[in-house]
Scaffold this active site. Structure first.
Site, PDB file in Angstrom:
ATOM      1  CB  SER A 228     -32.794  -6.140  -3.296  1.00 54.36           C
ATOM      2  OG  SER A 228     -32.783  -7.419  -2.722  1.00 54.36           O
TER       3      SER A 228
ATOM      4  N   GLY B  55     -34.753  -8.837  -0.278  1.00 61.28           N
ATOM      5  CA  GLY B  55     -35.947  -8.347  -0.956  1.00 61.28           C
ATOM      6  C   GLY B  55     -36.067  -6.837  -0.833  1.00 61.28           C
TER       7      GLY B  55
ATOM      8  N   GLY C  72     -38.178  -2.966  -0.435  1.00 64.73           N
ATOM      9  CA  GLY C  72     -39.242  -2.315   0.310  1.00 64.73           C
ATOM     10  C   GLY C  72     -38.952  -2.154   1.793  1.00 64.73           C
TER      11      GLY C  72
ATOM     12  CB  CYS D  23     -30.699  -8.564   2.470  1.00 66.44           C
ATOM     13  SG  CYS D  23     -30.793  -6.873   1.833  1.00 66.44           S
TER      14      CYS D  23
ATOM     15  CD  GLN E 297     -34.061  -4.709   6.306  1.00 67.00           C
ATOM     16  OE1 GLN E 297     -35.118  -4.799   5.681  1.00 67.00           O
ATOM     17  NE2 GLN E 297     -33.020  -4.051   5.838  1.00 67.00           N
TER      18      GLN E 297
ATOM     19  CG  ASN F  50     -29.815  -3.432  -2.846  1.00 65.33           C
ATOM     20  OD1 ASN F  50     -30.029  -2.250  -2.594  1.00 65.33           O
ATOM     21  ND2 ASN F  50     -30.633  -4.158  -3.579  1.00 65.33           N
TER      22      ASN F  50
ATOM     23  CG  HIS G 244     -26.824  -9.303  -0.887  1.00 63.16           C
ATOM     24  ND1 HIS G 244     -27.852  -9.713  -1.700  1.00 63.16           N
ATOM     25  CD2 HIS G 244     -27.288  -8.197  -0.245  1.00 63.16           C
ATOM     26  CE1 HIS G 244     -28.879  -8.889  -1.571  1.00 63.16           C
ATOM     27  NE2 HIS G 244     -28.549  -7.958  -0.691  1.00 63.16           N
TER      28      HIS G 244
ATOM     29  CD  GLU H  74     -26.135 -13.198  -2.657  1.00 64.67           C
ATOM     30  OE1 GLU H  74     -26.209 -12.084  -3.198  1.00 64.67           O
ATOM     31  OE2 GLU H  74     -26.368 -13.362  -1.442  1.00 64.67           O
TER      32      GLU H  74
END
Length: 384
Positions: free
Chosen positions: A55, A236, A238, A264, A268, A306, A354, A356
């Site tokens: 990411s 991911g 961008g 994440c 979106q 993130n 996140h 995890e």
């Protein structure tokens, strides 16, 4: 990115922001030049997981913790096969790593992988600047890459913006692979890799899930060829506004009412599939100490984040979508950013953070249990 590896510790370096501000220090890691979006991460631990998180592609990460590198670098904690950050910015790098799992220093690993960094700068001042002005394009220059400041600023301003950047295909696997269930296999999940971290399929495998990790370009036919009990969309890099392919795939999954979980970037994507817009945050959320409230339980979790983009959805009302009613299930307590969505009329939910969290915290690990419960409920309904 151009790099060299000789004499980094004593080599002058400069960090240049697109607004003209500069920070002078010493080269850390490889010597050369690199460009990316300057962002700050507030985690005091877990730098290895951060650096190898896909990411962070095309981002220069500023560590707000003053000392970095104390635990060195090991061979177990990577979240992917390489370091993805464009550059790394630290204040006081550890002179000697000390941990029983360490195999080499962080400096050595950055050098080996050609990652240009800078140390010895006032990261507190830099973080305050980014909070006030927002994340922005930047460059790190050392060795033969050094030039007059005005020239370096122009080179930074010539770089692409993160808004409008399509990066998820760059970081995703090109070939499908399987992470087997630990112990008895209970479910099969198709996981769409948009920049997936290694610990994510591991967390599912620990719960008896056989995970088929598929490329970002996977089609609905590819997904349903593995006969999944559920579909997962990963984190991911961008701008999610560029991810028309994943949105179309998620739409196909929603149409078939297959249990769905996204995190994440996947959150979106769900937002877009439901008809909500997305927007770029001023400086984003990055680190392992972000407070989020799960509105379904009222509990507050400390979570790992993130992301630089967010979903534009109403916080305090149920929305009607083409897939039924949807609501915001999680919210950030720092700034009221949408941190999760759930559908009320079919089995689909997502979170922006996140769960995890290999480096911790583990407050949100229950979300994987929520996913397995969702798949179990749907399976029992099909048998009834």
């Amino acid at each position: 990115m151009t790099t060299s590896t000789r004499g980094a510790a004593k080599t002058p370096a400069v960090l240049v922001l697109e607004d003209g501000r500069t920070f002078r220090g010493r080269a850390y890691g490889a010597v050369g030049e690199t460009f990316g979006e300057a962002v700050f991460s507030t985690g005091m631990t877990g730098y290895q997981e951060t650096l190898t998180d896909p990411s962070y592609d095309r981002q220069i990460v500023v560590a707000t913790a003053p000392q970095i590198g104390n635990t060195g670098w090991n061979d177990e904690d990577d979240e992917s096969g390489r370091i993805w950050v464009s550059g790394y910015v630290v204040r006081d790098p550890a002179r000697v790593p000390s941990n029983w799992r360490s195999r080499r220093s962080l400096d050595d690993e950055l050098t080996a992988q050609g990652v240009v960094g800078i140390s010895g700068i006032d990261t507190r001042a830099l973080t305050r600047h980014l909070r006030e002005r927002g994340s922005m394009r930047a460059g790190i220059f050392s060795g033969e890459a050094l030039a007059p400041d005005a020239e370096l600023v122009e080179r930074v301003k010539a770089q692409p913006h993160m808004k409008g950047a399509s990066l998820y295909e760059e970081v995703a696997t090109k070939e499908a692979y399987v992470v087997p269930a630990v112990g008895e296999k209970k479910f099969t999940v198709a996981a769409i890799d948009l920049g997936i971290k290694g610990m994510t399929p591991q967390r599912m495998a620990e719960r008896g899930i056989e995970v088929h990790v598929l490329p970002a370009t996977a089609t609905a036919e590819d997904v349903y060829a593995v006969e999944p009990d559920g579909v997962f969309f990963s984190n991911g890099p961008g701008d999610p506004a560029t991810a028309d392919g994943p949105v179309a795939l998620m739409t196909a999954v929603l149409e078939r009412r297959t249990p769905l979980f996204g995190i994440c970037f996947g959150n979106q994507i769900l937002g877009r599939a439901l008809g909500f817009g997305t927007y770029k945050l001023k400086y984003g959320h990055r680190g392992i100490n972000q407070p989020v409230q799960d509105r379904t339980t009222g509990k507050v979790e400390v979570t790992a984040h993130n992301h630089g983009f967010a979903i534009d959805a109403p916080l305090d009302q149920v929305s009607d979508t083409k897939f039924g009613r949807a609501e915001v299930s999680h919210v950030c307590l720092n700034d009221d950013v949408v941190e999760g969505l759930q559908l009320l009329d079919q089995p689909a939910f997502s979170v922006q953070y996140h769960p995890e969290a290999a480096a911790g915290p583990h407050d949100a690990a229950y979300l994987f249990d929520r996913f397995t419960s969702l798949m179990s409920t749907v399976r029992e309904g099909q048998r009834a």
